[in-house]
Design a protein around this motif. Structure first.
Motif, PDB file in Angstrom:
ATOM      1  N   ARG A 208       0.835  -1.221   0.000  1.00 19.83           N
ATOM      2  CA  ARG A 208       0.000   0.000   0.000  1.00 19.83           C
ATOM      3  C   ARG A 208       0.860   1.258   0.000  1.00 19.83           C
TER       4      ARG A 208
ATOM      5  N   GLU B 230       4.936  13.006   8.853  1.00 16.18           N
ATOM      6  CA  GLU B 230       4.192  12.519   7.688  1.00 16.18           C
ATOM      7  C   GLU B 230       4.600  11.072   7.375  1.00 16.18           C
TER       8      GLU B 230
ATOM      9  N   PHE C 281       3.221   8.570   9.984  1.00 13.03           N
ATOM     10  CA  PHE C 281       1.782   8.322   9.794  1.00 13.03           C
ATOM     11  C   PHE C 281       1.514   7.503   8.532  1.00 13.03           C
ATOM     12  N   LEU C 282       2.247   7.789   7.457  1.00 15.90           N
ATOM     13  CA  LEU C 282       2.057   7.025   6.209  1.00 15.90           C
ATOM     14  C   LEU C 282       2.253   5.534   6.460  1.00 15.90           C
ATOM     15  N   CYS C 283       3.369   5.187   7.136  1.00 17.24           N
ATOM     16  CA  CYS C 283       3.671   3.771   7.373  1.00 17.24           C
ATOM     17  C   CYS C 283       2.683   3.150   8.345  1.00 17.24           C
ATOM     18  N   ALA C 284       2.299   3.904   9.366  1.00 17.77           N
ATOM     19  CA  ALA C 284       1.366   3.367  10.365  1.00 17.77           C
ATOM     20  C   ALA C 284       0.000   3.109   9.728  1.00 17.77           C
ATOM     21  N   ARG C 285      -0.458   4.060   8.910  1.00 14.47           N
ATOM     22  CA  ARG C 285      -1.844   3.975   8.428  1.00 14.47           C
ATOM     23  C   ARG C 285      -1.995   3.179   7.138  1.00 14.47           C
ATOM     24  N   LEU C 286      -0.914   3.072   6.367  1.00 14.85           N
ATOM     25  CA  LEU C 286      -1.021   2.275   5.136  1.00 14.85           C
ATOM     26  C   LEU C 286      -0.533   0.846   5.323  1.00 14.85           C
ATOM     27  N   GLU C 287       0.345   0.647   6.318  1.00 11.54           N
ATOM     28  CA  GLU C 287       0.984  -0.670   6.446  1.00 11.54           C
ATOM     29  C   GLU C 287       0.898  -1.266   7.841  1.00 11.54           C
ATOM     30  N   GLY C 288       0.430  -0.504   8.825  1.00 10.58           N
ATOM     31  CA  GLY C 288       0.503  -0.991  10.207  1.00 10.58           C
ATOM     32  C   GLY C 288       1.953  -1.190  10.615  1.00 10.58           C
TER      33      GLY C 288
ATOM     34  N   LEU D 144      -1.698  13.936  18.070  1.00 14.59           N
ATOM     35  CA  LEU D 144      -2.936  13.150  18.112  1.00 14.59           C
ATOM     36  C   LEU D 144      -3.856  13.582  19.255  1.00 14.59           C
TER      37      LEU D 144
END
Ligand SMILES: Cc1ncc(COP(=O)(O)O)c(C=O)c1O
Length: 340
Positions: A32, A279, A282-289, A339
């Motif tokens: 992703r 950024e 968050f990209l890695c957390a939200r697209l890949e966990g 957050l």
């Protein structure tokens, strides 16, 4: 077998090593994230090396602790910042091997609050003193002083010099060895990769640059530095890599250029979270966990994202991103994530 590989394997086999890491760590695609950024990105999961939450330090400590045990020491004195992953993993290795650990830690960005890595250091039994110095380059005299006190009390002490060449060379061996693992995984994947991104200050990129060169792996190394020291990173890392080559008895040498160091993603200073790192995290957390850390890997990922946007990684090129761990520090940065 390729002669470079056979020489490297033989040279490494002569080095004393205490097994501490769960290896091989996985190498897998980030589908992703790749889709979102328009480039194929894989991750090498050195956040999964296993020793007290894992990270790159586990591979490095395998060689350092072989030296510590061979010295007959019962006590280790070392230091870095209060949220140091190096010290947290050292505390774990000392616990496992039955050694006492004294840490002199710089206050840094996150100070004395018992959280993240500092919490784990204490949990694993390290004796901790926190000092307010502006750079790690000034830590050595305090470490030497503590070592002398402990010797006067009858301890057999091993000093891990924060920026000492011996510790750096022994640490670098861990990533020379990791290159053999990576080469096998690349072969097994049947995939051609072009770039290897890592967040490195000294030992890790030194080992990677030397390992890639010795194996003649055609991977372009990019080293995103998390810190500014008085010597430019490329030069210093090449110096460590070449001292490591000498230590191994290899004739291959590394140039500062091969290290691919950039200091463009540090932000104002070491340990300060940046917008670009936020950024990336968050990209890695939200697209890949996939959980990065704010001090090292998020800055390296910020560098990769920026290089992709600038066209420095071409559309037809594939990237391996080395996740070097550091995730316990994330819990000390909860308020920086925005957050709340
Ligand atoms: C998570 C993480 N990544 C990368 C690095 C850089 O490693 P090295 O100092 O071996 O270059 C560190 C060092 O502390 C780290 O903790």
């Amino acid at each position: 077998m390729d002669p470079g590989r056979a020489d490297l394997e033989a040279a490494l086999a002569r080095q004393p090593r205490v097994p501490l890491a769960h290896v091989p760590t996985p190498l897998h695609p980030l589908r992703r994230l790749s889709e979102a950024l328009g480039r194929e990105i894989w991750v090498k999961r050195d956040d999964m090396t296993g020793l007290a939450f894992g990270g790159n330090k586990t591979r490095q400590l395998e060689y350092l602790f072989a030296d510590i045990l061979a010295s007959g020491a019962d006590t280790v004195v070392a230091g870095a910042y209060t949220q140091s992953n190096w010290c947290r993993q050292m505390a774990a290795a000392c616990a496992r091997l039955g050694l006492s650990l004294h840490l002199i830690l710089l206050h840094g960005q996150k100070g004395a609050k018992l959280q993240g890595n500092l919490l784990l250091d204490r949990l694993m039994g390290a004796e901790v003193e926190i000092v307010d110095l502006d750079t790690m380059e000034k830590l050595q005299p305090l470490i030497d002083q503590r070592a002398d006190e402990l010797r006067r009390r009858g301890r057999e002490v091993y000093v891990v010099e924060p920026l000492g060449l011996r510790a750096n060379v022994l640490g670098a061996l861990g990533y020379v060895r990791a290159c053999l693992e990576l080469a096998e995984q690349i072969e097994a994947s049947g995939t051609r990769f072009h770039h290897l991104y890592n967040c490195g200050a000294n030992m890790q990129p030194a080992g990677l640059a030397l390992g890639l060169e010795a194996l003649r792996l055609p991977l372009h190394l990019v080293t995103v530095s998390p810190i500014r020291w008085s010597i430019p990173r490329g030069e210093d890392i090449a110096r460590i890599a070449n001292a490591t080559a000498e230590h191994l008895g290899l004739s291959v040498r590394v140039t500062p250029h091969r290290v691919g160091a950039t200091e463009d993603y540090i932000g104002p200073e070491y340990g300060v979270f940046t917008d670009a790192a936020r950024e990336a995290l968050f990209l890695c957390a939200r697209l890949e966990g996939l959980i990065l850390d704010p001090v090292y890997t998020a800055k390296a990922m910020a560098g990769l994202v920026d290089h992709i946007r600038k066209g420095l990684v071409r559309e037809d090129e594939r990237v391996i991103f080395l996740h070097s761990g550091g995730t316990p520090a994330l819990f000390a940065y909860a308020e920086d994530l925005g957050l709340a």
